[in-house]
Design an enzyme around this catalytic site. Structure first.
Site, PDB file in Angstrom:
ATOM      1  N   CYS A 212       0.803  -1.231   0.000  1.00 43.79           N
ATOM      2  CA  CYS A 212       0.000   0.000   0.000  1.00 43.79           C
ATOM      3  C   CYS A 212       0.833   1.278   0.000  1.00 43.79           C
ATOM      4  O   CYS A 212       0.283   2.377  -0.027  1.00 43.79           O
ATOM      5  CB  CYS A 212      -0.941  -0.009   1.199  1.00 43.79           C
ATOM      6  SG  CYS A 212      -1.949  -1.494   1.240  1.00 43.79           S
ATOM      7  N   HIS A 353      -2.343   8.288   6.108  1.00 46.59           N
ATOM      8  CA  HIS A 353      -2.569   6.984   5.478  1.00 46.59           C
ATOM      9  C   HIS A 353      -3.840   6.340   6.024  1.00 46.59           C
ATOM     10  O   HIS A 353      -4.499   5.588   5.293  1.00 46.59           O
ATOM     11  CB  HIS A 353      -1.369   6.068   5.743  1.00 46.59           C
ATOM     12  CG  HIS A 353      -1.535   4.685   5.195  1.00 46.59           C
ATOM     13  ND1 HIS A 353      -1.506   4.419   3.847  1.00 46.59           N
ATOM     14  CD2 HIS A 353      -1.738   3.486   5.819  1.00 46.59           C
ATOM     15  CE1 HIS A 353      -1.683   3.118   3.650  1.00 46.59           C
ATOM     16  NE2 HIS A 353      -1.825   2.530   4.828  1.00 46.59           N
ATOM     17  N   GLU A 364      -0.656   5.579  13.607  1.00 47.93           N
ATOM     18  CA  GLU A 364      -0.269   6.750  12.827  1.00 47.93           C
ATOM     19  C   GLU A 364      -0.541   8.043  13.594  1.00 47.93           C
ATOM     20  O   GLU A 364       0.266   8.979  13.565  1.00 47.93           O
ATOM     21  CB  GLU A 364      -1.009   6.776  11.489  1.00 47.93           C
ATOM     22  CG  GLU A 364      -0.574   7.937  10.605  1.00 47.93           C
ATOM     23  CD  GLU A 364      -1.241   7.958   9.247  1.00 47.93           C
ATOM     24  OE1 GLU A 364      -0.804   8.739   8.376  1.00 47.93           O
ATOM     25  OE2 GLU A 364      -2.208   7.196   9.049  1.00 47.93           O
ATOM     26  N   LYS A 387      -9.523   8.502   2.763  1.00 46.26           N
ATOM     27  CA  LYS A 387     -10.019   7.157   2.481  1.00 46.26           C
ATOM     28  C   LYS A 387     -11.483   6.973   2.874  1.00 46.26           C
ATOM     29  O   LYS A 387     -12.118   6.005   2.452  1.00 46.26           O
ATOM     30  CB  LYS A 387      -9.143   6.121   3.177  1.00 46.26           C
ATOM     31  CG  LYS A 387      -7.763   5.965   2.544  1.00 46.26           C
ATOM     32  CD  LYS A 387      -6.976   4.841   3.180  1.00 46.26           C
ATOM     33  CE  LYS A 387      -5.645   4.609   2.477  1.00 46.26           C
ATOM     34  NZ  LYS A 387      -4.650   5.641   2.754  1.00 46.26           N
ATOM     35  N   HIS A 392      -9.696   2.248   0.282  1.00 42.06           N
ATOM     36  CA  HIS A 392      -8.247   2.034   0.246  1.00 42.06           C
ATOM     37  C   HIS A 392      -7.861   1.485  -1.125  1.00 42.06           C
ATOM     38  O   HIS A 392      -8.199   0.355  -1.465  1.00 42.06           O
ATOM     39  CB  HIS A 392      -7.847   1.066   1.354  1.00 42.06           C
ATOM     40  CG  HIS A 392      -6.366   0.937   1.541  1.00 42.06           C
ATOM     41  ND1 HIS A 392      -5.450   1.700   0.852  1.00 42.06           N
ATOM     42  CD2 HIS A 392      -5.631   0.109   2.355  1.00 42.06           C
ATOM     43  CE1 HIS A 392      -4.229   1.365   1.226  1.00 42.06           C
ATOM     44  NE2 HIS A 392      -4.311   0.398   2.127  1.00 42.06           N
ATOM     45  N   PHE A 452       1.925  -3.380   4.041  1.00 44.51           N
ATOM     46  CA  PHE A 452       2.233  -4.668   4.651  1.00 44.51           C
ATOM     47  C   PHE A 452       3.729  -4.950   4.483  1.00 44.51           C
ATOM     48  O   PHE A 452       4.354  -4.559   3.501  1.00 44.51           O
ATOM     49  CB  PHE A 452       1.440  -5.785   3.980  1.00 44.51           C
ATOM     50  CG  PHE A 452      -0.005  -5.863   4.400  1.00 44.51           C
ATOM     51  CD1 PHE A 452      -0.523  -5.025   5.375  1.00 44.51           C
ATOM     52  CD2 PHE A 452      -0.865  -6.786   3.806  1.00 44.51           C
ATOM     53  CE1 PHE A 452      -1.850  -5.099   5.760  1.00 44.51           C
ATOM     54  CE2 PHE A 452      -2.199  -6.877   4.188  1.00 44.51           C
ATOM     55  CZ  PHE A 452      -2.688  -6.035   5.163  1.00 44.51           C
TER      56      PHE A 452
END
Length: 465
Positions: A212, A353, A364, A387, A392, A452
């Site tokens: 991502c 994010h 975050e 988002k 996403h 990831f």
């Protein structure tokens, strides 16, 4: 041995040539990188203007999915129906398709005879790149200009739907029907390759695959290629087309997707909200044209912003979960700030994010609070996750959100966070995500992307005014 060089004791074949026998490295002037073109295909629509307008006005591109969205047309109807019933998440952020303005034209980008080797994720990239290049007014004809224009486009998963269809053929002992274009359709670097071939760009041809964070890494890497002198212009970004049975099933099994809002799809993606329960899978592409500053000025290009900082890091923690303190995010943001020469107190806006997962959003937020300290808690720093509106977009997320950050600087508007009705307890006082789009002076904006495997990327853009 006194006075003798140590390598004089070795046989001649092992002697090292002194460094002084080489000429010095060529001096490299400072090469600044600016953004001169933008292109997008998103769940809010096809095109920058359509997407940005709908984003700022608080619209949402998430909807309920149907069995037809699973891309299982070659399967037995009973298998298709059973697969759909087994999916725990039945919402997605899907690109609107059609021939009307603001829609992705499949006939143009996917279904022509020349496009048999083009999977959907490649088609999205071609469409977004075309808009970005036209916006930048960069369609070079001279050979030297083509040799100094490169492409850096990545994706997270490629074309899983093609792999699913190929596996069906194997199971049905029908392998002879496998398309000779199967491999070219699934290779992630083919998005970059097709853009390069379409326009004749012979500079760097690069493709990042960092889950991502792919889109952000692709843009940051492209900027460094310009800074290092490998190119004067780079077409950079990310793309993804992951709305298919196998991709959705895989993320469902990972328990990464939202499942509580199947009957209320517009409320499913809720970054930083206490009611969040996973991300909403999305698709699309974001592409920007990056250019060396003096090259852009010389040809009179429109300049949106300058890409001034690029920070990367690794969590070294877990395959899918971030460290709760956000240490990887802290490193990425700190490195972007250090490279840019911008102080934390000079950053006006952060596009987070935050994907709407319980652990990731909190990590975050903790990282932002740590890096920006009093600037964050005073309320002077505006923060949002877009988002909530687009879900996403996986490998395309970092690129699309970097474009949102550039547009925020260009238009002096910070976009809102949708569905934030009960903020996570990590937020308090002046440290709070925006729940409405805010007109404000934005001279510096930061875009975060994490993936990831613990891969992190941070892009810092500034106004050139």
């Amino acid at each position: 041995m006194k006075g003798r060089k140590w390598y004089g004791l070795l046989p001649a074949r092992f002697h090292l040539r002194p460094f002084s026998s080489f000429d010095p490295f060529p001096a490299r002037p400072l090469r600044r990188v600016v953004v001169t073109g933008l292109g997008m295909v998103t769940p809010l629509g096809c095109g920058v203007k359509t997407t940005w307008k709908r984003l700022i006005e608080g619209e949402c591109g998430v909807r309920a999915i149907s069995p037809d969205d699973l891309k299982m047309n070659g399967f037995d109807p009973e298998v298709k129906s059973y697969t759909f019933d087994q999916l725990t998440s039945k919402v997605a952020a899907i690109v609107p398709c059609g021939s009307e303005s603001g829609e992705f034209d499949e006939q143009l980008w996917l279904n022509s005879k020349e496009h048999r080797s083009i999977a959907r994720f490649i088609g999205y990239a071609l469409c977004a790149a075309d808009e970005a290049l036209k916006d930048a007014n960069w369609m070079p004809n001279a050979q030297d200009e083509k040799e100094h224009t490169g492409v850096s486009l990545g994706a997270g998963t490629g074309s899983i739907s093609d792999i699913l269809e190929a596996s069906r053929m194997i199971c049905e002992k029908n392998i002879r029907r496998l398309s000779p274009f199967f491999i070219p359709r699934i290779l992630i670097n083919m998005a970059s390759g097709h853009v390069s071939m379409k326009y004749g760009f012979q500079g760097p041809n690069h493709s990042s695959v960092t889950a991502c964070a792919t889109g952000a890494h692709s843009i940051g890497d492209a900027a460094r290629m310009i800074q290092f002198g490998d190119a004067n212009v780079m077409v950079a970004g990310g793309t993804e087309a992951s709305i298919d049975a196998l991709s959705i099933a895989g993320f469902c099994r990972l328990r990464a997707l939202s499942t509580k809002y199947n009957s209320k799809p517009h409320e499913a993606s809720r970054p930083f909200d206490c009611g969040r329960d996973g991300f909403v899978i999305g698709e699309g592409s974001g592409v920007m044209v990056l250019e060396e500053l003096e090259h852009a000025r010389k040809r009179g290009a429109k300049i949106y912003a300058e890409l001034r900082g690029y920070g990367t890091s690794g969590d070294a923690h877990h395959i899918t979960q971030p460290h709760i303190g956000g240490r990887g995010a802290v490193l990425a943001m700190t490195r972007a700030l250090k490279q840019s020469g911008i102080r934390p107190s000079q950053v006006d806006y952060i596009n987070a994010h935050a994907t709407s997962t319980p652990l990731g959003d909190a990590a975050e937020a903790n990282a932002i609070k740590y890096v920006f300290s009093d600037h964050a808690t005073s309320g002077a720093l505006s923060l949002s996750s877009t988002k909530g509106a687009i879900g996403h977009l996986l490998g395309a997320a970092g690129a699309v959100e970097a474009i949102f950050t550039v547009l925020a600087i260009h238009h002096d508007i910070a976009p809102l966070t949708l569905n934030l009705s009960e903020p996570d307890p990590v937020f308090n006082g002046g440290f709070m995500p925006l729940t409405a789009s805010k007109e404000m002076a934005i001279k510096a904006g930061l875009s975060n992307s994490f993936g990831f495997g613990g891969t992190n990327s941070c892009l810092l853009f500034t106004s050139t005014n």
